[in-house]
Design an enzyme around this catalytic site. Structure first.
Site, short mmCIF file in Angstrom:
data_model
loop_
_atom_site.label_atom_id
_atom_site.label_comp_id
_atom_site.label_asym_id
_atom_site.label_seq_id
_atom_site.Cartn_x
_atom_site.Cartn_y
_atom_site.Cartn_z
N GLY A 1 0.77 -1.24 0.00
CA GLY A 1 0.00 0.00 0.00
C GLY A 1 0.80 1.28 0.00
N ASP B 1 0.15 3.56 4.09
CA ASP B 1 -0.77 4.32 3.26
C ASP B 1 -1.90 4.94 4.07
OD1 ASP B 1 -1.86 1.84 3.83
OD2 ASP B 1 -2.34 1.30 1.76
N ASP C 1 -6.61 3.06 9.53
CA ASP C 1 -8.05 2.77 9.52
C ASP C 1 -8.44 2.25 10.91
OD1 ASP C 1 -10.63 2.15 8.84
OD2 ASP C 1 -10.14 0.52 7.50
N LYS D 1 -8.42 7.76 8.59
CA LYS D 1 -9.88 7.69 8.52
C LYS D 1 -10.51 8.16 9.83
CE LYS D 1 -10.67 4.17 5.02
NZ LYS D 1 -11.28 2.87 4.70
N PHE E 1 -14.34 3.63 1.56
CA PHE E 1 -13.23 2.85 1.00
C PHE E 1 -12.66 3.60 -0.20
CE2 PHE E 1 -11.18 -0.59 -1.30
CZ PHE E 1 -10.52 -1.22 -0.26
N VAL E 2 -11.35 3.78 -0.19
CA VAL E 2 -10.69 4.53 -1.27
C VAL E 2 -9.68 3.66 -2.01
CG1 VAL E 2 -11.02 6.81 -0.22
CG2 VAL E 2 -8.99 5.47 0.37
N ASP F 1 -5.47 -0.39 -2.75
CA ASP F 1 -6.08 -1.32 -3.69
C ASP F 1 -7.45 -1.80 -3.24
OD1 ASP F 1 -5.01 -2.89 -1.47
OD2 ASP F 1 -5.57 -4.63 -2.67
#
Ligand code: IMP
Ligand code: MG
Length: 180
Positions: free
Chosen positions: A50, A105, A108, A137, A158-159, A165
């Site tokens: 990521g 990355d 969360d 997030k 969700f990005v 990915d």
């Protein structure tokens, strides 16, 4: 069409962060990190896959003596965390006595950074260990989590893109988009 793509209902939706906005913020983070480690040798440990773009772009804004290591870990399946962090790479890099910056990355649930920090502290004994994430997030804020450096705060959607990915797809996008 490859089987993975055929089974994938997700596609890039609205662009959340364009390539230029990301580039400017990564440059700012690089400048802040450079000041924090001024005069010291820094080891950047990036969590792959990521953090592949974020780490590569951030490194180019860090002057001086910087080492780079990549650590391959995985936790997500589809759009949800599995709750288990798999280290796909052994042995861990030798970080004993080093000033280490762990780069990921996105923050969360925080399980990935927590698991990796615990293992690095316990098994490699770095002199210092700090963290930088490109995205943070809302869920992480609710859980009282914070990396030492954060690029952008986003909602709990969700990005994909810029390294992030969905089932292995869309890391290649130069921007970050909502998945639709
Ligand atoms: P955490 O362990 O729940 O904090 O999640 C961190 C990891 O989950 C990140 O390194 C990402 O690989 C993945 N992840 C979390 N949110 C997203 C997302 O919105 N898109 C893609 N990957 C994500
Ligand atoms: Mg990841």
């Amino acid at each position: 069409m490859p089987p993975e793509a055929a089974a994938t209902p997700i596609a890039p939706g609205r662009v959340l962060l364009g390539a230029e906005i990301i580039a400017r913020r990564v440059e700012e983070l690089g400048a802040e990190i450079a000041v924090a480690y001024q005069g010291r040798e820094l080891t950047v440990v990036a969590l792959y896959n990521g953090a592949v773009f974020f780490a590569a772009d951030l490194l180019r804004h860090l002057p001086g003596a910087v080492r780079f290591e990549a650590l391959c870990v995985a936790s997500y399946e589809g759009t949800g965390s599995t709750g288990t962090i798999r280290f796909r790479q052994e042995p861990l890099p030798d970080l004993a006595g080093r000033d280490v910056l762990l780069v990921d990355d996105i923050l969360d649930t925080g399980q990935t950074l927590r698991a990796v920090c615990q293992r690095l502290q316990a098994e490699t004994a770095p002199a210092t260990l700090r963290t930088a994430v490109l995205l943070h997030k809302q869920r992480a804020t609710a859980a009282g989590l914070r990396a030492d450096w954060t690029g952008f705060e986003i909602g709990d959607e969700f990005v994909i893109g810029y390294g992030l990915d969905f089932n292995g797809l869309y890391r290649n996008l130069p921007y970050i988009a909502l998945a639709k």
